[in-house]
Scaffold this motif. Structure first.
Motif, PDB file in Angstrom:
ATOM      1  N   LEU A   4       0.843  -1.177   0.000  1.00  0.00           N
ATOM      2  CA  LEU A   4       0.000   0.000   0.000  1.00  0.00           C
ATOM      3  C   LEU A   4       0.882   1.231   0.000  1.00  0.00           C
ATOM      4  O   LEU A   4       2.073   1.175   0.263  1.00  0.00           O
ATOM      5  CB  LEU A   4      -0.947   0.019   1.209  1.00  0.00           C
ATOM      6  CG  LEU A   4      -0.344  -0.192   2.613  1.00  0.00           C
ATOM      7  CD1 LEU A   4       0.166   1.122   3.150  1.00  0.00           C
ATOM      8  CD2 LEU A   4      -1.400  -0.760   3.539  1.00  0.00           C
ATOM      9  N   SER A   5       0.286   2.335  -0.335  1.00  0.00           N
ATOM     10  CA  SER A   5       1.018   3.593  -0.366  1.00  0.00           C
ATOM     11  C   SER A   5       1.056   4.191   1.026  1.00  0.00           C
ATOM     12  O   SER A   5       0.034   4.511   1.613  1.00  0.00           O
ATOM     13  CB  SER A   5       0.328   4.567  -1.322  1.00  0.00           C
ATOM     14  OG  SER A   5       0.802   5.866  -1.119  1.00  0.00           O
ATOM     15  N   TYR A   6       2.248   4.318   1.608  1.00  0.00           N
ATOM     16  CA  TYR A   6       2.348   4.873   2.943  1.00  0.00           C
ATOM     17  C   TYR A   6       1.942   6.344   2.963  1.00  0.00           C
ATOM     18  O   TYR A   6       1.421   6.847   3.948  1.00  0.00           O
ATOM     19  CB  TYR A   6       3.771   4.708   3.488  1.00  0.00           C
ATOM     20  CG  TYR A   6       4.073   3.278   3.798  1.00  0.00           C
ATOM     21  CD1 TYR A   6       3.644   2.706   4.988  1.00  0.00           C
ATOM     22  CD2 TYR A   6       4.743   2.464   2.880  1.00  0.00           C
ATOM     23  CE1 TYR A   6       3.890   1.380   5.271  1.00  0.00           C
ATOM     24  CE2 TYR A   6       4.988   1.137   3.153  1.00  0.00           C
ATOM     25  CZ  TYR A   6       4.562   0.599   4.364  1.00  0.00           C
ATOM     26  OH  TYR A   6       4.812  -0.712   4.624  1.00  0.00           O
ATOM     27  N   ALA A   7       2.141   7.045   1.840  1.00  0.00           N
ATOM     28  CA  ALA A   7       1.742   8.447   1.798  1.00  0.00           C
ATOM     29  C   ALA A   7       0.235   8.575   1.951  1.00  0.00           C
ATOM     30  O   ALA A   7      -0.269   9.370   2.744  1.00  0.00           O
ATOM     31  CB  ALA A   7       2.205   9.083   0.489  1.00  0.00           C
ATOM     32  N   ILE A   8      -0.512   7.784   1.180  1.00  0.00           N
ATOM     33  CA  ILE A   8      -1.961   7.869   1.276  1.00  0.00           C
ATOM     34  C   ILE A   8      -2.443   7.365   2.619  1.00  0.00           C
ATOM     35  O   ILE A   8      -3.418   7.855   3.185  1.00  0.00           O
ATOM     36  CB  ILE A   8      -2.634   7.091   0.119  1.00  0.00           C
ATOM     37  CG1 ILE A   8      -4.142   7.433   0.039  1.00  0.00           C
ATOM     38  CG2 ILE A   8      -2.491   5.604   0.312  1.00  0.00           C
ATOM     39  CD1 ILE A   8      -4.429   8.800  -0.449  1.00  0.00           C
ATOM     40  N   THR A 650     -15.979  13.128   4.063  1.00  0.00           N
ATOM     41  CA  THR A 650     -16.039  14.564   3.782  1.00  0.00           C
ATOM     42  C   THR A 650     -15.675  14.799   2.317  1.00  0.00           C
ATOM     43  O   THR A 650     -15.145  13.913   1.635  1.00  0.00           O
ATOM     44  CB  THR A 650     -15.061  15.331   4.682  1.00  0.00           C
ATOM     45  OG1 THR A 650     -13.725  14.926   4.350  1.00  0.00           O
ATOM     46  CG2 THR A 650     -15.329  15.041   6.157  1.00  0.00           C
ATOM     47  N   ASP A 651     -15.935  15.998   1.860  1.00  0.00           N
ATOM     48  CA  ASP A 651     -15.595  16.327   0.471  1.00  0.00           C
ATOM     49  C   ASP A 651     -14.106  16.181   0.219  1.00  0.00           C
ATOM     50  O   ASP A 651     -13.683  15.683  -0.841  1.00  0.00           O
ATOM     51  CB  ASP A 651     -16.039  17.759   0.153  1.00  0.00           C
ATOM     52  CG  ASP A 651     -17.553  17.888   0.094  1.00  0.00           C
ATOM     53  OD1 ASP A 651     -18.230  16.848  -0.020  1.00  0.00           O
ATOM     54  OD2 ASP A 651     -18.056  19.032   0.179  1.00  0.00           O
ATOM     55  N   LEU A 656      -9.444  13.333  -2.174  1.00  0.00           N
ATOM     56  CA  LEU A 656      -8.153  12.680  -1.994  1.00  0.00           C
ATOM     57  C   LEU A 656      -8.216  11.221  -2.436  1.00  0.00           C
ATOM     58  O   LEU A 656      -7.312  10.722  -3.120  1.00  0.00           O
ATOM     59  CB  LEU A 656      -7.722  12.776  -0.527  1.00  0.00           C
ATOM     60  CG  LEU A 656      -6.380  12.147  -0.150  1.00  0.00           C
ATOM     61  CD1 LEU A 656      -5.239  12.808  -0.916  1.00  0.00           C
ATOM     62  CD2 LEU A 656      -6.154  12.248   1.352  1.00  0.00           C
ATOM     63  N   ALA A 657      -9.291  10.531  -2.058  1.00  0.00           N
ATOM     64  CA  ALA A 657      -9.411   9.115  -2.402  1.00  0.00           C
ATOM     65  C   ALA A 657      -9.547   8.915  -3.908  1.00  0.00           C
ATOM     66  O   ALA A 657      -8.914   8.016  -4.485  1.00  0.00           O
ATOM     67  CB  ALA A 657     -10.618   8.513  -1.679  1.00  0.00           C
ATOM     68  N   TRP A 851      -8.236   0.149  -6.024  1.00  0.00           N
ATOM     69  CA  TRP A 851      -9.407   0.230  -5.166  1.00  0.00           C
ATOM     70  C   TRP A 851      -9.241  -0.646  -3.925  1.00  0.00           C
ATOM     71  O   TRP A 851      -9.623  -0.253  -2.819  1.00  0.00           O
ATOM     72  CB  TRP A 851     -10.662  -0.179  -5.938  1.00  0.00           C
ATOM     73  CG  TRP A 851     -11.227   0.908  -6.782  1.00  0.00           C
ATOM     74  CD1 TRP A 851     -11.196   1.000  -8.142  1.00  0.00           C
ATOM     75  CD2 TRP A 851     -11.916   2.077  -6.328  1.00  0.00           C
ATOM     76  NE1 TRP A 851     -11.808   2.150  -8.575  1.00  0.00           N
ATOM     77  CE2 TRP A 851     -12.268   2.834  -7.472  1.00  0.00           C
ATOM     78  CE3 TRP A 851     -12.256   2.571  -5.070  1.00  0.00           C
ATOM     79  CZ2 TRP A 851     -12.955   4.040  -7.390  1.00  0.00           C
ATOM     80  CZ3 TRP A 851     -12.951   3.779  -4.980  1.00  0.00           C
ATOM     81  CH2 TRP A 851     -13.280   4.505  -6.125  1.00  0.00           C
ATOM     82  N   ALA A 852      -8.706  -1.847  -4.109  1.00  0.00           N
ATOM     83  CA  ALA A 852      -8.500  -2.729  -2.953  1.00  0.00           C
ATOM     84  C   ALA A 852      -7.464  -2.148  -2.004  1.00  0.00           C
ATOM     85  O   ALA A 852      -7.580  -2.285  -0.780  1.00  0.00           O
ATOM     86  CB  ALA A 852      -8.090  -4.122  -3.428  1.00  0.00           C
ATOM     87  N   GLN A 853      -6.438  -1.504  -2.557  1.00  0.00           N
ATOM     88  CA  GLN A 853      -5.456  -0.843  -1.697  1.00  0.00           C
ATOM     89  C   GLN A 853      -6.120   0.254  -0.870  1.00  0.00           C
ATOM     90  O   GLN A 853      -5.834   0.417   0.322  1.00  0.00           O
ATOM     91  CB  GLN A 853      -4.338  -0.251  -2.540  1.00  0.00           C
ATOM     92  CG  GLN A 853      -3.436  -1.283  -3.211  1.00  0.00           C
ATOM     93  CD  GLN A 853      -2.374  -0.626  -4.056  1.00  0.00           C
ATOM     94  OE1 GLN A 853      -1.599   0.190  -3.568  1.00  0.00           O
ATOM     95  NE2 GLN A 853      -2.347  -0.957  -5.342  1.00  0.00           N
ATOM     96  N   PHE A 854      -7.016   1.001  -1.498  1.00  0.00           N
ATOM     97  CA  PHE A 854      -7.715   2.052  -0.770  1.00  0.00           C
ATOM     98  C   PHE A 854      -8.578   1.463   0.348  1.00  0.00           C
ATOM     99  O   PHE A 854      -8.601   1.976   1.482  1.00  0.00           O
ATOM    100  CB  PHE A 854      -8.576   2.870  -1.733  1.00  0.00           C
ATOM    101  CG  PHE A 854      -9.534   3.795  -1.047  1.00  0.00           C
ATOM    102  CD1 PHE A 854      -9.069   4.885  -0.328  1.00  0.00           C
ATOM    103  CD2 PHE A 854     -10.906   3.577  -1.107  1.00  0.00           C
ATOM    104  CE1 PHE A 854      -9.956   5.739   0.321  1.00  0.00           C
ATOM    105  CE2 PHE A 854     -11.788   4.420  -0.470  1.00  0.00           C
ATOM    106  CZ  PHE A 854     -11.307   5.501   0.253  1.00  0.00           C
ATOM    107  N   ALA A 855      -9.297   0.378   0.063  1.00  0.00           N
ATOM    108  CA  ALA A 855     -10.113  -0.265   1.093  1.00  0.00           C
ATOM    109  C   ALA A 855      -9.246  -0.759   2.239  1.00  0.00           C
ATOM    110  O   ALA A 855      -9.607  -0.632   3.417  1.00  0.00           O
ATOM    111  CB  ALA A 855     -10.899  -1.427   0.474  1.00  0.00           C
ATOM    112  N   GLN A 856      -8.075  -1.312   1.894  1.00  0.00           N
ATOM    113  CA  GLN A 856      -7.181  -1.791   2.943  1.00  0.00           C
ATOM    114  C   GLN A 856      -6.691  -0.640   3.818  1.00  0.00           C
ATOM    115  O   GLN A 856      -6.534  -0.789   5.029  1.00  0.00           O
ATOM    116  CB  GLN A 856      -5.990  -2.532   2.321  1.00  0.00           C
ATOM    117  CG  GLN A 856      -5.092  -3.181   3.371  1.00  0.00           C
ATOM    118  CD  GLN A 856      -3.805  -3.723   2.787  1.00  0.00           C
ATOM    119  OE1 GLN A 856      -3.391  -3.291   1.718  1.00  0.00           O
ATOM    120  NE2 GLN A 856      -3.178  -4.654   3.463  1.00  0.00           N
ATOM    121  N   ILE A 857      -6.451   0.513   3.227  1.00  0.00           N
ATOM    122  CA  ILE A 857      -6.020   1.679   3.998  1.00  0.00           C
ATOM    123  C   ILE A 857      -7.049   2.032   5.061  1.00  0.00           C
ATOM    124  O   ILE A 857      -6.706   2.302   6.220  1.00  0.00           O
ATOM    125  CB  ILE A 857      -5.767   2.880   3.052  1.00  0.00           C
ATOM    126  CG1 ILE A 857      -4.498   2.647   2.235  1.00  0.00           C
ATOM    127  CG2 ILE A 857      -5.651   4.182   3.825  1.00  0.00           C
ATOM    128  CD1 ILE A 857      -4.321   3.625   1.094  1.00  0.00           C
TER     129      ILE A 857
END
Length: 868
Positions: A4-8, A650-651, A656-657, A851-857
């Motif tokens: 995953l992206s540590y920045a995000i 939030t907006d 960001l996502a 998308w899965a990376q985002f869900a994992q975050i």
């Protein structure tokens, strides 16, 4: 592999959860138990005669840590944490050129190992500055100790200008706060109250739709109705059964045993009984009695499973004395907060528990048997003739002292107690535990319930109410709760209902600077304690977020660490007390080896690594996004937030996502290939040729095999694990562990083929390099054979195959064949070793989409992992 992206992660979630405070310098419950059961008895039996209060040979005493550190005529005897610098350790080695202690014979190896471990952990010693003779002063004051006093019905406080309190519980809290010049915190917002309540009562995360219904419900009774709704759901029993299973040291296995099945095949029936009893709100006094003596009070065969409370402990290599000791411990610490097992070898050093009382209870359990026939394998029955107990001097069986009657503890019954008359006395003991004049049982239970709901118990040592325990932070409240429990018919649900309806429970968890300065430990409950989801709550929440959680209530245990991963709630996890999975330990699961007073909270790297890299988490993150069939990125982000965090983003979070998922690429970083692969083949033994190699299709998490269970319908017993495996039923199902050379070079092989059964006719193994058999095949039957190869040339991509077949008959063909290949590269002259056991692995995880990376975050965020 980039997971995953540590920045995000940092942008969306902040730092990973801080899971615990700095470790305490106090002795832990596990250390105290280790000392009292493994160290003090040895000192008493082997050393006190010459080195204690009555006699100090060479000026040395060993009955306190201080005396050992100070030493005697020859200097210090103990350097905590440093075995090699401890004179005590030196004299225990029985070096012929040195002093030998004990002088008559060397201590057994297992005892020495315990002493070494004790010194290495810093030589923890309870109340180390209190020598043995000082215990008399402690014992003389026990009648005044708060825990041994009758439960009072205290007057309800009426603090001045108290506009905060809603319930009688609140008034006790408000009075303490007012006396300290402090005020309570405001109520948490409605979302947080719902999230907290559902976790505490059901162990489950709040769902977006129910949050919206509650937030928009302006009825003054909305919260109370929600409490009643949750208490009536079957998931309540699942959540609170897991709390009780920590007390009862639940496990599905017996621990280490030799030549005996280690499993408790019916252990799950005890869990089933506990879940049902809690859902039915079985009065706590009956709940206790049935777990000790259901055979005496119930005609329902299902109630006999309740006695798993006693019978599901460790088996200690079937040492009956240790089994009974464990049962005394779970009954006395678990139900009454008394460390009675500290009196096994001598009178309790601090509490009014003589060895005679320990052996009175020992006699109760020694008068019982465990029948193995139906209607329940978990029950106890009384022997026809009860045993007449004696004190084992210094805790040594056979070293008999005076006889003692089977009777209850003097600290509870004092002078009025009478010997048990009915059979073993087990029913009378259970009745004495829940008797109205026993001041301990109700206090201990309400203290445990308070701790689970509030985050800190009123008595911070939930299983030790002895004279060395810290007093309760709110003694009048403790007695009020205990008295109310009894007055309400011992109803656990009524107790929980009263606590969660209080203003104290509904406070926000944010603390002001003033609160932190004046109540840093939150002993006065100036605010709600911030809590992280426990292991079961976190895993269940992940499954709920992905939509995969199986809501079925009840059933047998499942192995949650093995693929395909079960979707059952974590309360149904198979608990192997000898081989407890590392995942359980990493997330502070209660040790099933002994009664657990409370769970410790740690912050270790393994927790974050599991959440980032485990196949289970990656699978759930993928499933979560695949369940949302939306094309609009913003709408998909909203839905993921709703499923994971039960709120609208939030907006700025949406922006960001969306920027992340549309700009990121799938997790396609190259994975270093595993040189080992696992399959089966068709062997021509005469030619030494393998006709085909087919990968084994199923990975359990521990082994490659034909299907989820053995024997598989197609591939029979064919299986490979880190150490070895099992061949199939014929020469078309030989096991093949294949290594592929990453570069040109020369190899050497070290290994040992081992078969360990007298039954059957053994197995046969051979090694093929580039399809050609090297030397002869080896046949082993209840024996082992070295399998070396030296200086064999290989080219990049060529294979070395370790082939095993059943010899002639399919019977007891399990084998071990751990091998190591050493490769001398032809390109750079480097040497690399490849271990079949250490590099054993399952299939590589599928790469995560953006998308899965985002869900994992989101699943990694503090907001998800913490209750509020």
């Amino acid at each position: 592999m980039r997971r995953l992206s540590y920045a995000i992660l940092i942008c969306l979630c902040g730092p990973l959860a801080s899971f615990a405070e700095e470790p305490s310098t106090k002795i832990t419950a596990e250390q105290e138990k280790f000392f009292e059961t493994k160290i003090r008895p040895v000192l008493v039996q082997s050393c006190y005669e010459c080195h204690s209060a009555k006699k100090q040979q060479f000026g040395l005493r060993v009955d306190s840590r201080k005396f050992l550190v100070d030493g005697g005529d020859g200097g210090s005897a103990l350097t905590p944490g440093k075995v090699d610098e401890s004179r005590l350790w030196e004299v225990l080695q029985h070096d012929p050129d040195d002093t030998q202690m004990p002088p008559d014979s060397k201590l057994p190896d297992d005892v020495l190992a315990n002493i070494k471990a004790w010194i290495e952990m810093g030589a923890p010693w309870p109340a180390s500055d209190i020598p043995a003779e000082a215990a008399d002063d402690v014992h003389s004051n026990w009648r005044d100790h708060w825990a041994y006093q009758p439960i009072k019905r205290p007057a309800i406080p009426s603090p001045e200008n108290d506009a905060w309190s809603l319930t009688e519980i609140d008034r006790f809290i408000a009075a303490k706060l007012a006396a300290a010049g402090l005020a309570p915190s405001p109520p948490a917002d409605k979302e947080s109250q719902l999230r907290r309540l559902k976790y505490d009562l059901l162990g489950l995360p709040a769902e977006y739709e129910e949050v919206q219904r509650f937030v928009n419900n302006n009825s003054p009774t909305a919260y109370d109705e929600l409490v009643d709704e949750y208490l009536a759901l079957p998931q309540f029993g699942e959540r609170w059964a897991r709390h009780w299973m920590d007390v009862s040291r639940y496990a599905d296995t017996k621990g280490y045993l030799f030549r005996e099945d280690r499993n408790y095949p019916d252990a799950w029936r005890y869990r089933e009984w506990v879940i049902g009893a809690l859902n039915q709100d079985l009065p706590y006094n009956e709940f206790v009695i049935k777990q000790i003596a259901a055979d005496h009070v119930s005609d329902d065969p299902a109630d006999l499973h309740a006695m798993g409370f006693l019978t599901l402990g460790r088996r200690f290599l079937n040492n009956r004395h240790d089994i009974i000791d464990d049962r005394i411990d779970v009954v006395t610490r678990g139900l009454m907060g008394l460390t009675v097992t500290c009196a096994r070898c001598h009178d309790h050093k601090f509490d009014p528990i003589p060895a005679a009382d320990y052996y009175s209870l020992y006699g109760v359990f020694n008068s019982c048997d465990e029948p193995k026939n139906e209607p329940s394998t978990l029950r106890l029955v009384d022997k026809e003739k009860p045993a007449d107990p004696v004190i084992f001097l210094r805790g040594k069986p056979g070293n008999n002292g005076p006889k003692v009657p089977r009777q209850f503890l003097q600290v509870v019954h004092r002078e009025e107690r009478q010997p048990f008359q009915k059979g073993s006395g087990r029913l009378e003991m259970a009745q004495a535990i829940v008797a109205a004049d026993n001041p301990l049982t109700a206090r201990v239970w309400v203290n445990r319930v308070w701790g689970h709901l509030i985050g800190n118990a009123l008595v911070r040592t939930p299983s030790d109410f002895g004279v060395r325990a810290d007093p309760p932070t709110h003694p009048e409240l403790l007695d009020y709760l205990a008295g109310t429990l009894i007055d309400n018919g011992w109803s656990t649900k009524q107790l929980i209902r009263a606590i969660v309806k209080s203003q104290a429970y509904r406070q926000q968890s944010d603390a002001t600077l003033e609160i932190i300065a004046n109540d840093p430990e939150n002993e006065l409950l100036t605010h709600m304690n911030r809590r992280r989801r426990d292991f079961e709550g976190l895993r269940d929440a992940v499954l709920a977020a992905s939509g995969e959680l199986d809501p079925t209530v009840g059933g047998q245990s499942v192995k949650i660490t093995e693929q395909p991963f079960p979707k059952r709630r974590t309360v149904y996890a198979f608990v192997d007390r000898q081989n407890l999975p590392g995942l359980f330990r990493a997330f502070d699961f209660a040790s099933p080896d002994t009664h657990s007073p409370k769970r410790y909270e740690t912050d270790v790297p393994q927790q974050a690594l599991f959440l980032m890299n485990s196949p289970f988490l990656l699978e759930q993150a993928t499933q979560l996004v695949e369940s949302i069939a939306l094309d609009d990125p913003a709408e998909k982000v909203r839905r993921i937030y709703q499923q994971v965090l039960a709120r609208q983003p939030t907006d700025s979070e949406i922006e960001l996502a969306v920027r992340y998922v549309t700009g990121a690429v799938a997790d396609t970083d190259p994975v270093e290939p595993n040189p080992w692969s696992y399959g089966y083949g068709d062997l021509d033994p005469e030619a030494g040729k393998l006709q085909a190699f087919t990968p084994l299709p199923h990975f359990t998490g521990k082994a490659w095999q034909g299907g989820a269970k053995l024997p598989d319908d197609t591939l029979s017993w064919t299986m490979l694990n880190p150490k070895g495996g099992h061949p199939g039923k014929n020469l078309q199902q030989v096991t093949v562990r294949r290594w592929t050379a990453p570069t040109d070079g020369r190899i050497s092989v070290r290994g040992k083929l081992k078969h360990s059964k007298k039954e059957g006719d053994g197995v046969r193994g051979r090694i093929l390099v580039a399809g050609v058999q090297q030397g002869e095949a080896w046949h082993v039957h209840n024996a082992e054979q070295k399998t070396p190869l030296k200086d064999i040339p290989v080219k990049a991509g060529e294979t070395v195959e370790f082939v095993t077949d059943l010899w002639e008959t399919l019977s007891h063909d399990g084998f071990e064949w751990p091998v190591t290949i050493t490769l001398q590269s032809m390109t750079d002259d480097s040497t690399v070793k490849f271990s079949a056991e250490a590099q054993f692995a399952g299939p590589p995880p599928s790469p995560l989409t953006a998308w899965a990376q985002f869900a994992q975050i989101l699943l990694l965020s503090n907001e998800f992992q913490f209750v509020d």
